[in-house]
Enzyme design. Structure first.
Site, PDB file in Angstrom:
ATOM      1  N   ALA A  78       4.064   4.746  -3.693  1.00  0.00           N
ATOM      2  CA  ALA A  78       5.269   5.572  -3.811  1.00  0.00           C
ATOM      3  C   ALA A  78       5.888   5.465  -5.194  1.00  0.00           C
ATOM      4  O   ALA A  78       6.329   6.467  -5.781  1.00  0.00           O
ATOM      5  CB  ALA A  78       6.281   5.137  -2.760  1.00  0.00           C
TER       6      ALA A  78
ATOM      7  N   GLY B 207       0.822  -1.211   0.000  1.00  0.00           N
ATOM      8  CA  GLY B 207       0.000   0.000   0.000  1.00  0.00           C
ATOM      9  C   GLY B 207       0.845   1.245   0.000  1.00  0.00           C
ATOM     10  O   GLY B 207       0.499   2.255  -0.622  1.00  0.00           O
ATOM     11  N   ASP B 208       1.986   1.176   0.680  1.00  0.00           N
ATOM     12  CA  ASP B 208       2.951   2.278   0.673  1.00  0.00           C
ATOM     13  C   ASP B 208       3.861   2.233  -0.549  1.00  0.00           C
ATOM     14  O   ASP B 208       4.029   3.226  -1.259  1.00  0.00           O
ATOM     15  CB  ASP B 208       3.814   2.220   1.934  1.00  0.00           C
ATOM     16  CG  ASP B 208       3.069   2.642   3.181  1.00  0.00           C
ATOM     17  OD1 ASP B 208       2.529   3.752   3.194  1.00  0.00           O
ATOM     18  OD2 ASP B 208       3.031   1.858   4.146  1.00  0.00           O
ATOM     19  N   LEU B 209       4.470   1.081  -0.779  1.00  0.00           N
ATOM     20  CA  LEU B 209       5.548   0.997  -1.769  1.00  0.00           C
ATOM     21  C   LEU B 209       5.051   1.153  -3.201  1.00  0.00           C
ATOM     22  O   LEU B 209       5.689   1.827  -4.024  1.00  0.00           O
ATOM     23  CB  LEU B 209       6.294  -0.323  -1.613  1.00  0.00           C
ATOM     24  CG  LEU B 209       6.921  -0.572  -0.231  1.00  0.00           C
ATOM     25  CD1 LEU B 209       7.649  -1.904  -0.209  1.00  0.00           C
ATOM     26  CD2 LEU B 209       7.872   0.556   0.135  1.00  0.00           C
TER      27      LEU B 209
END
Length: 391
Positions: free
Chosen positions: A179, A174-176
């Site tokens: 990003a 969800g972050d990577l």
């Protein structure tokens, strides 16, 4: 000199999604200035440490995604620090932040204000639910983390065993993934500015990104009207495409096309299976019985034996532990484990390298993560120790 060595990035991000995005830019050569709130990025103190958390400047979490950046500590609510921040923005190409929607506007430092100070600025945000400028929703302003994005975006519902609970992926996709998409957006905006001289706003939401990440589930829902759910390590339209327990671990086999299936049956000495189920539809219809046959065959072999028998004929690989990754010569040949200094420890540590490879401007981690406020004098002409003493 990296491919982006002409870019100055002012980085207001913290934790994971934003820092990973600006880490990619730093690896590609950009001059990334990390603006840290008083006390620094909240993950500076997160473990693991080599030995002594009191002696070491930061843990592995911060080191990994902040390598090669410069640090300056600023309080955007302070008039002097706000002026210093604006002076950095005036010389910047890109500003990146991952606050909740409306946070920068509270300091009168939103896109519109910064654009007045730097008309061709590229301003990029990473948020849980996006920014009203690109599509307003009631969720904006709510906090979000990887777990929230995976839950809302369909990742958890389609991850895990069929008889088990919804499960998040191990890495924080969800972050990577968000990003990485944001980094692509920034580079696209840079290219657009090169052609037109025009800056712009770039916005990437974690929820949106997870919908993109689960693209297969979206078209399955649309085509069939049925909600996809957990299938373990199997695939809804390919077989065999799964993990199998061996005598000493697990290995994966991807023999879903007809030629690979015939090769697999030959290695297993099961020509009867090749003749009985020569096509994909036949294999899918009988997947449970065929999975049991493959499981019985794999159980008597070690990982090395199974992969050795299939190597060069059928796609297969062991399910590796991180310890085994550290022993894999391929990883070192590809510069995917990079040593960096760990301030306060008596040895270097290794972090993941950059998977982008380029013949002329190869990306690479450009040194360790910064100490808090380490680059104040370089960036503002002020001595950090003197400032601290004055305070």
């Amino acid at each position: 000199m990296g491919a982006l060595s002409n870019l100055r990035v002012v980085d207001l991000t913290q934790v994971l999604a934003g820092p990973y995005c600006t880490m990619l830019l730093a690896d590609l050569g950009a001059d990334v200035v990390k603006i840290e709130r008083p006390g620094g990025d909240m993950i500076r103190s997160n473990p693991p440490f080599v030995d002594d958390p009191e002696a070491e400047a930061y843990g592995g979490y911060f080191q990994s995604v902040n390598r090669g950046k410069k640090s300056i500590e600023l309080n955007l609510g302070d008039d002097e620090d706000r002026a210093d921040f604006l002076s950095l923005v005036e010389e910047a190409d890109v500003v990146v932040e991952n606050y909740r929607s409306g946070t920068m506007e509270k300091y009168d430092l939103g896109y519109e204000t910064l654009k007045e100070h730097n008309p061709d600025l590229i301003y990029s945000s990473i948020r849980g639910f996006g920014d009203p400028r690109t599509g307003e929703t009631e969720r904006q302003g709510q906090p979000s983390f990887d777990l929230i994005a995976q839950a809302l975006g369909g990742v958890m519902e389609t991850t895990g065993q069929p008889d088990g609970p919804p499960t998040k992926t191990g890495p924080g996709v969800g972050d990577l993934f968000t990003a990485t998409l944001n980094c692509i957006g920034i580079l696209a905006a840079v290219n657009h500015r090169e052609q037109t001289g025009e800056g712009q706003y770039v916005d990437t939401a974690m929820y949106d990104s997870m919908l993109s990440f689960t693209e297969r589930a979206v078209y399955q829902q649309s085509y069939t009207g049925e909600a996809p759910t957990r299938r373990g390590n199997s695939h809804p339209t390919l077989f065999p495409y799964n993990a199998f327990e061996t005598d000493d671990g697990y290995a994966v086999i991807a023999a879903f096309n007809n030629n690979h299936w015939a090769e697999l049956c030959d290695v297993m000495d099961r020509e009867d299976l090749a003749e009985a189920y020569p096509t994909t539809p036949e294999r899918l219809e009988n997947r449970e019985a065929l999975r049991a046959e493959l499981a019985d065959w794999a159980a008597d072999l070690t990982n090395d034996e199974l992969v050795g028998k299939l190597e060069g004929r059928v796609p297969a690989a062991p399910v590796q532990t991180t310890e085994e990754i550290f022993d894999d010569p391929h990883v070192y040949a590809r510069d995917m484990l990079v040593p960096v200094e760990q301030p306060g420890a008596d040895r270097d540590v290794e972090i993941a390298g950059n998977p982008i490879k380029m013949s002329e401007t190869n990306p690479e981690p450009r040194g360790r993560a910064p100490l808090l406020d380490e680059h104040r004098e370089e960036l503002l002409g002020e001595d950090a120790d003197a400032e601290t003493a004055d305070d």
